[in-house]
Motif scaffolding. Structure first.
Motif, mmCIF file in Angstrom:
data_model
loop_
_atom_site.group_PDB
_atom_site.id
_atom_site.type_symbol
_atom_site.label_atom_id
_atom_site.label_comp_id
_atom_site.label_asym_id
_atom_site.label_seq_id
_atom_site.Cartn_x
_atom_site.Cartn_y
_atom_site.Cartn_z
ATOM 1 N N ALA A 1 0.816 -1.217 0.000
ATOM 2 C CA ALA A 1 0.000 0.000 0.000
ATOM 3 C C ALA A 1 0.844 1.258 0.000
ATOM 4 O O ALA A 1 0.369 2.330 -0.403
ATOM 5 N N ALA A 2 2.099 1.164 0.448
ATOM 6 C CA ALA A 2 2.965 2.339 0.501
ATOM 7 C C ALA A 2 3.625 2.642 -0.844
ATOM 8 O O ALA A 2 4.126 3.767 -1.042
ATOM 9 N N LEU A 3 3.640 1.691 -1.768
ATOM 10 C CA LEU A 3 4.311 1.906 -3.052
ATOM 11 C C LEU A 3 3.786 3.123 -3.816
ATOM 12 O O LEU A 3 4.579 3.919 -4.343
ATOM 13 N N PRO A 4 2.453 3.324 -3.930
ATOM 14 C CA PRO A 4 1.984 4.532 -4.634
ATOM 15 C C PRO A 4 2.400 5.844 -3.966
ATOM 16 O O PRO A 4 2.488 6.876 -4.629
ATOM 17 N N LEU A 5 2.656 5.817 -2.668
ATOM 18 C CA LEU A 5 3.063 7.037 -1.972
ATOM 19 C C LEU A 5 4.487 7.446 -2.319
ATOM 20 O O LEU A 5 4.858 8.612 -2.139
ATOM 21 N N VAL A 6 5.272 6.484 -2.816
ATOM 22 C CA VAL A 6 6.660 6.798 -3.184
ATOM 23 C C VAL A 6 6.847 6.815 -4.695
ATOM 24 O O VAL A 6 7.988 6.821 -5.185
ATOM 25 N N GLY A 7 5.760 6.828 -5.452
ATOM 26 C CA GLY A 7 5.850 7.020 -6.894
ATOM 27 C C GLY A 7 5.650 5.791 -7.745
ATOM 28 O O GLY A 7 5.550 5.900 -8.973
ATOM 29 N N PHE A 8 5.582 4.601 -7.148
ATOM 30 C CA PHE A 8 5.321 3.391 -7.927
ATOM 31 C C PHE A 8 3.823 3.131 -7.906
ATOM 32 O O PHE A 8 3.285 2.495 -7.005
ATOM 33 N N GLY A 9 3.116 3.648 -8.904
ATOM 34 C CA GLY A 9 1.665 3.705 -8.868
ATOM 35 C C GLY A 9 1.233 5.039 -8.282
ATOM 36 O O GLY A 9 2.065 5.895 -7.936
ATOM 37 N N SER A 10 -0.074 5.230 -8.154
ATOM 38 C CA SER A 10 -0.574 6.480 -7.601
ATOM 39 C C SER A 10 -1.986 6.290 -7.066
ATOM 40 O O SER A 10 -2.713 5.380 -7.479
ATOM 41 N N TYR A 11 -2.344 7.154 -6.100
ATOM 42 C CA TYR A 11 -3.701 7.224 -5.576
ATOM 43 C C TYR A 11 -4.386 8.464 -6.146
ATOM 44 O O TYR A 11 -3.773 9.525 -6.278
ATOM 45 N N ASP A 12 -5.674 8.317 -6.472
ATOM 46 C CA ASP A 12 -6.429 9.436 -7.003
ATOM 47 C C ASP A 12 -7.906 9.225 -6.670
ATOM 48 O O ASP A 12 -8.337 8.106 -6.356
ATOM 49 N N TYR A 13 -8.684 10.315 -6.750
ATOM 50 C CA TYR A 13 -10.120 10.201 -6.518
ATOM 51 C C TYR A 13 -10.799 9.693 -7.778
ATOM 52 O O TYR A 13 -10.579 10.205 -8.881
ATOM 53 N N SER A 14 -11.633 8.660 -7.619
ATOM 54 C CA SER A 14 -12.372 8.089 -8.744
ATOM 55 C C SER A 14 -13.811 8.590 -8.695
ATOM 56 O O SER A 14 -14.541 8.304 -7.730
ATOM 57 N N GLU A 15 -14.231 9.322 -9.714
ATOM 58 C CA GLU A 15 -15.579 9.876 -9.754
ATOM 59 C C GLU A 15 -16.654 8.807 -9.901
ATOM 60 O O GLU A 15 -17.805 9.026 -9.534
ATOM 61 N N ARG A 16 -16.284 7.659 -10.431
ATOM 62 C CA ARG A 16 -17.272 6.590 -10.639
ATOM 63 C C ARG A 16 -17.296 5.596 -9.484
ATOM 64 O O ARG A 16 -18.196 4.775 -9.394
ATOM 65 N N ARG A 17 -16.305 5.680 -8.610
ATOM 66 C CA ARG A 17 -16.279 4.815 -7.418
ATOM 67 C C ARG A 17 -16.585 5.611 -6.155
ATOM 68 O O ARG A 17 -16.804 5.026 -5.108
ATOM 69 N N TYR A 18 -16.535 6.922 -6.238
ATOM 70 C CA TYR A 18 -16.777 7.811 -5.101
ATOM 71 C C TYR A 18 -15.803 7.513 -3.955
ATOM 72 O O TYR A 18 -16.151 7.609 -2.783
ATOM 73 N N LEU A 19 -14.588 7.146 -4.321
ATOM 74 C CA LEU A 19 -13.558 6.804 -3.350
ATOM 75 C C LEU A 19 -12.195 7.242 -3.860
ATOM 76 O O LEU A 19 -11.980 7.331 -5.076
ATOM 77 N N CYS A 20 -11.276 7.483 -2.943
ATOM 78 C CA CYS A 20 -9.868 7.617 -3.285
ATOM 79 C C CYS A 20 -9.263 6.222 -3.267
ATOM 80 O O CYS A 20 -9.344 5.515 -2.259
ATOM 81 N N CYS A 21 -8.692 5.833 -4.375
ATOM 82 C CA CYS A 21 -8.195 4.465 -4.529
ATOM 83 C C CYS A 21 -7.040 4.475 -5.527
ATOM 84 O O CYS A 21 -6.710 5.531 -6.085
ATOM 85 N N PRO A 22 -6.399 3.346 -5.782
ATOM 86 C CA PRO A 22 -5.353 3.321 -6.804
ATOM 87 C C PRO A 22 -5.878 3.786 -8.150
ATOM 88 O O PRO A 22 -7.025 3.518 -8.514
ATOM 89 N N SER A 23 -5.040 4.487 -8.874
ATOM 90 C CA SER A 23 -5.409 4.971 -10.204
ATOM 91 C C SER A 23 -5.219 3.835 -11.203
ATOM 92 O O SER A 23 -4.097 3.326 -11.370
ATOM 93 N N PHE A 24 -6.300 3.424 -11.847
ATOM 94 C CA PHE A 24 -6.257 2.325 -12.802
ATOM 95 C C PHE A 24 -6.134 2.902 -14.206
ATOM 96 O O PHE A 24 -7.119 3.293 -14.816
ATOM 97 N N GLY A 25 -4.928 2.954 -14.693
ATOM 98 C CA GLY A 25 -4.653 3.475 -16.024
ATOM 99 C C GLY A 25 -3.386 2.853 -16.567
ATOM 100 O O GLY A 25 -2.603 2.245 -15.821
ATOM 101 N N PRO A 26 -3.140 2.989 -17.865
ATOM 102 C CA PRO A 26 -1.933 2.390 -18.464
ATOM 103 C C PRO A 26 -0.637 2.868 -17.824
ATOM 104 O O PRO A 26 0.353 2.128 -17.791
ATOM 105 N N GLU A 27 -0.613 4.108 -17.299
ATOM 106 C CA GLU A 27 0.618 4.613 -16.690
ATOM 107 C C GLU A 27 0.968 3.888 -15.397
ATOM 108 O O GLU A 27 2.116 3.913 -14.941
ATOM 109 N N ASN A 28 -0.011 3.217 -14.780
ATOM 110 C CA ASN A 28 0.227 2.467 -13.541
ATOM 111 C C ASN A 28 0.079 0.963 -13.761
ATOM 112 O O ASN A 28 -0.232 0.231 -12.821
ATOM 113 N N CYS A 29 0.313 0.533 -14.986
ATOM 114 C CA CYS A 29 0.048 -0.855 -15.358
ATOM 115 C C CYS A 29 0.859 -1.841 -14.506
ATOM 116 O O CYS A 29 0.327 -2.838 -14.018
ATOM 117 N N VAL A 30 2.146 -1.564 -14.317
ATOM 118 C CA VAL A 30 3.011 -2.508 -13.595
ATOM 119 C C VAL A 30 2.551 -2.667 -12.152
ATOM 120 O O VAL A 30 2.453 -3.780 -11.633
#
Length: 284
Positions: free
Chosen positions: A140-169
């Protein structure tokens, strides 16, 4: 349509939150008040129950509050969103991993009954718990140090991991090791225990004590098989849509419809409410 979806989503999250909190508090109370139910591996059950209870007190009411009163959401780069995203990922992962190890414990008790006490000692149980939580915190700490990212999802109404090609790994790593592997392990172990229960039911069993022996009816084994099949079915039903939606968005870069996305999140969070009741059903 969007307003109606937000209202229904918020109401479902509130109901699931109440069921989650009540169920896990009941399970923890039963374990704490009954010494006969405690064992060297009780910490595994407590671990996933606490994780689910924390989800019922954090992610579920937060999603309900956001969908009903804050349609604009939260700033993705803010401390609150980053912190809630970290907590969301940590609790989801710890819940499913703790449940898997509790299943491994049950499998060992059934299939290796004579050596169970030697396999699951207090020290090994604590080592497993420490390893599970260390893995979940680091993941869970990996996105906080730049490997992945957390963002607000308008369709989930939650702050969660960003699901996009840039965070594929990161998403593929989390999904494979943090979610899919434990779910497959849990369902496989339950499947083997169902096979063993059906085989034992056909063969029949006599249980003896100091005074006499008595026959164990086949429906005892078959009833336990039904519970384990229901457990695996609920686990797959709740998690499969969420996994498919996340992988689709990550690999394709396309967004799924709001209804599909919201339903998948509600199902996966509702699993935290079902875990406690299923655990109570699977106990002797």
């Amino acid at each position: 349509m969007v307003a109606a979806l937000r209202t229904v989503y918020g109401a479902l999250m509130l109901v699931s939150s109440v069921a989650c909190v009540c169920g896990n508090l009941l399970l923890l109370a039963v374990l704490l008040l009954n010494k006969e139910l405690r064992s060297e591996t009780t910490g595994l059950v407590v671990s996933f129950s606490v994780s689910d209870l924390a989800l019922g007190l954090s992610a579920l009411p937060l999603a309900a509050h956001t969908s009903l009163t804050r349609p604009s959401g939260y700033a993705g780069a803010g401390v609150f969103c980053q912190g809630s995203g970290f907590l969301f990922l940590l609790l989801l992962t710890s819940s499913i991993h703790s449940l898997t190890w509790a299943t491994v414990d049950k499998f060992t008790e059934i299939c290796f009954a004579l050596s169970y006490r030697r396999i699951w000692t207090r020290g090994r149980s604590r080592a497993v718990l420490l390893a599970v939580w260390l893995f979940c915190v680091l993941n869970a700490a990996l996105p906080l140090v730049g490997f992945g990212s957390y963002d607000y999802s308008e369709r989930r109404y939650l702050c969660c991991p960003s699901f996009g090609p840039e965070n594929c790994v990161f998403v593929l790593l989390w999904m494979s090791l943090g979610i899919v592997a434990p779910i497959v392990t849990t369902c496989s172990l339950y499947g083997y225990m169902v096979y063993a229960a059906r085989k034992q039911a056909r063969r029949g069993t006599f249980v003896c004590n100091e005074l006499h022996c008595f026959y164990v009816p086949a429906n005892v084994y078959l009833r336990s098989s039904v519970v384990m099949v229901a457990t695996s079915a609920c686990l797959l039903l709740c998690w499969t849509p969420f996994i498919c939606v996340c992988l689709y968005e990550t690999l394709s870069g396309q967004q799924t419809p709001p209804l599909t996305c919201a339903l998948s999140v509600w199902l996966v969070l509702t699993s935290s409410a079902l875990n406690s009741w299923i655990t109570c059903m699977t106990q002797t």
